[in-house]
Enzyme design. Structure first.
Site, short mmCIF file in Angstrom:
data_model
loop_
_atom_site.label_atom_id
_atom_site.label_comp_id
_atom_site.label_asym_id
_atom_site.label_seq_id
_atom_site.Cartn_x
_atom_site.Cartn_y
_atom_site.Cartn_z
N LYS A 177 0.86 -1.18 0.00
CA LYS A 177 0.00 0.00 0.00
C LYS A 177 0.90 1.24 0.00
O LYS A 177 1.44 1.62 1.03
CB LYS A 177 -0.92 0.04 1.22
CG LYS A 177 -1.96 1.17 1.15
CD LYS A 177 -2.44 1.62 2.49
CE LYS A 177 -1.46 2.55 3.18
NZ LYS A 177 -1.23 3.84 2.45
N CYS A 290 13.06 10.97 7.61
CA CYS A 290 12.92 10.53 9.00
C CYS A 290 14.21 10.74 9.79
O CYS A 290 14.18 10.90 11.02
CB CYS A 290 12.51 9.06 9.05
SG CYS A 290 13.64 7.94 8.18
N GLU A 384 8.29 15.54 16.21
CA GLU A 384 8.95 15.65 14.91
C GLU A 384 8.19 16.61 14.02
O GLU A 384 6.98 16.50 13.85
CB GLU A 384 9.00 14.27 14.25
CG GLU A 384 9.64 14.28 12.88
CD GLU A 384 9.56 12.92 12.20
OE1 GLU A 384 10.58 12.46 11.66
OE2 GLU A 384 8.47 12.31 12.23
#
Length: 488
Positions: A177, A290, A384
């Site tokens: 996905k 990230c 974050e």
């Protein structure tokens, strides 16, 4: 805004290109121009079920394929991808706002990842274990089954390849996905490439969905009994929900989540190198990685010089169209992302932070930004923020630097800059992070390395020997050479 160049795409299920079950579609847009890049099926739960059933049906034959066959698929896939380099780099720019440099990096990294995956076909799958009973005792690994892979948009080519390559090479089948923001270069392109490389029908299936339509597909991947492993790269918030759901179904999941990644600059570091490393680590792909450096912790003796030079260099970084080779700061992925970055900087400033560079919205871009004196109660200091913003903190010594670096719920990547590698290695042992780079910034990866984080940055590893453990089942098998007595 539709264009004549927008491509019509279909989902990839059972080796066939198919529409969504209900016929729905959505427009995949260029984050810089707003133009439609592709028209893509808006799949849902029924499409996910079809994909899972297709993967389950293909598992028996693919898992039994000789290692030479599996290896050959991935070696050929690497060649096919390289032959499409210019097309893929262009698509990364149009679909995800990826600049030329980061696009070329992805195109260099992923063929290597595929060739590393090819080697997994011949990875040792068992050990002989001494037994006190005289039995011939073995620990044998076999593919787990269907793997549900959920990949993000930010490094679309790398992270989609990582989510499927090792599981497939080890003999599993996969339902991928991709993100709604990168359905083609982060998903459907793999149906094309791996089919050309010889992957049999059903071994890989790709289900796409419209913005806001992920949950029905994710729910099906978590709950369907044929899916035996899950992997997810994305936000900590979503990863926590997936882990909770997977736990209810007793399914193992590999999670690579967010990071509030520190870069520690010690007083003996080379200042020019530290500035270059910090700029790259904070602003590559406009901070939408990230591993991006979110905070730079610098020792006081060099702080003034370092900050002055960092601010000067940051102000030179061009923001604009990612299709122009000299652009460093491209668009954020969508309007919500831009609004989030802006609001968190504004909140930090309202609470006392200082903007030393940047802090401006330019079209769909947010300029490279350096903050100082960010208070601990600011949202930017706690979570974050996926954008080109970095905070500088000044400390009085290495112990304080490590304490500050560890003062976060995250633990993905980190860096320590020093002229003394031995001291750097000693300090690295004290950092609460899954990845520590001594004399480098936090953004770094190689396909064969055990990539992953600790604490709120997730668990499990995507590379190295660890990936074999993640995507196979270990069984204990014994063979008695003769009979033995039983007590009754």
């Amino acid at each position: 805004m539709a264009t004549a160049t927008a491509q019509q795409h279909k989902q990839f299920i059972g080796g066939e290109w198919v529409d969504a079950a209900d016929g729905g579609t959505f427009e995949d847009r260029d984050p810089f121009t707003g133009e439609t890049v592709a028209v893509v099926p808006a799949g849902g739960a029924e499409d996910a079920r079809r994909a899972i059933e297709s993967a389950a049906a293909a598992f028996a034959s693919w898992s039994a394929a000789p290692p030479a066959v599996r290896q050959g698929v991935f070696l050929k896939a690497a060649d096919v991808l390289e032959s499409r380099r210019d097309e893929v780099v262009g698509l990364l720019a149009r679909e995800t706002g990826c600049g030329f440099g980061f696009g070329m990096f992805q195109m260099g990294f992923v063929p290597g990842l595929l060739r590393q995956a090819a080697a997994l076909a011949y990875a040792p799958v068992g050990t002989v274990i001494p037994s006190d009973t005289g039995a011939f005792s073995m620990g044998l690994r076999r593919p787990a089954g269907v793997v549900g892979a959920i990949a993000p948009w930010n490094a679309a080519l790398i992270l989609s390849a990582r989510s499927l390559a090792a599981p497939l090479a080890l003999g599993n089948t996969v339902v991928l996905k991709p993100s709604e923001w990168s359905p083609v270069v982060g998903g459907l392109i793999w149906g094309e490439i791996l089919t050309e490389a010889g992957l049999p029908p059903g071994a890989l299936n790709v289900v796409t969905h419209a913005p806001g339509g992920a949950q029905p597909i994710g729910d099906e991947l978590v709950s369907h009994p044929a899916v035996r492993r899950l992997n997810f790269t994305g936000s900590t918030e979503t990863g926590r929900k997936l882990a909770e759901a997977a736990g209810r179904h007793l399914k193992r999941i590999v999670l690579e989540l967010g990071g509030y990644n520190p870069l520690v600059v010690l007083a003996d570091a080379d200042v020019e190198y530290a500035v270059d490393a910090s700029t790259f680590g904070a602003f590559l792909h406009q901070g939408q990685i990230c591993m991006s450096a979110r905070r730079i912790i610098v020792e006081r003796p060099i702080a003034d010089e370092f900050v002055e030079k960092l601010v000067a260099k940051t102000k030179t970084l061009k923001a604009g169209d990612p299709k122009e080779p000299d652009t460093i700061i491209g668009p954020l992925i969508n309007e919500d992302a831009l609004a989030t970055v802006r609001s968190r900087v504004d909140d930090a400033v309202a609470r006392g932070a200082k903007v030393l560079a940047g802090g401006e919205v330019v079209g769909p871009c947010y300029t490279a930004t350096v903050l100082a004196e960010v208070p601990e109660d600011a949202e930017f200091a706690r979570v974050e923020t996926f954008g080109p913003v970095v905070a500088v903190e000044v400390v009085d010594g290495p112990d304080e630097a490590i304490a500050r670096a560890n003062a976060t719920s995250y633990g993905l990547s980190s860096g320590i800059l020093t002229s003394d590698p031995d001291r750097g290695l000693a300090l690295a042992q004290r950092l609460d992070a899954g990845i520590v780079h001594v004399n480098d910034q936090p953004v770094g990866d190689e396909p064969q390395m055990p990539f992953g984080g600790v604490k709120d940055s997730g668990f499990g590893r995507f590379g190295g020997q660890a990936v074999v453990d993640e995507f196979t089942e270990l069984r204990w098998i014994t063979v008695q050479s003769g009979s033995h007595p039983f007590p009754f």
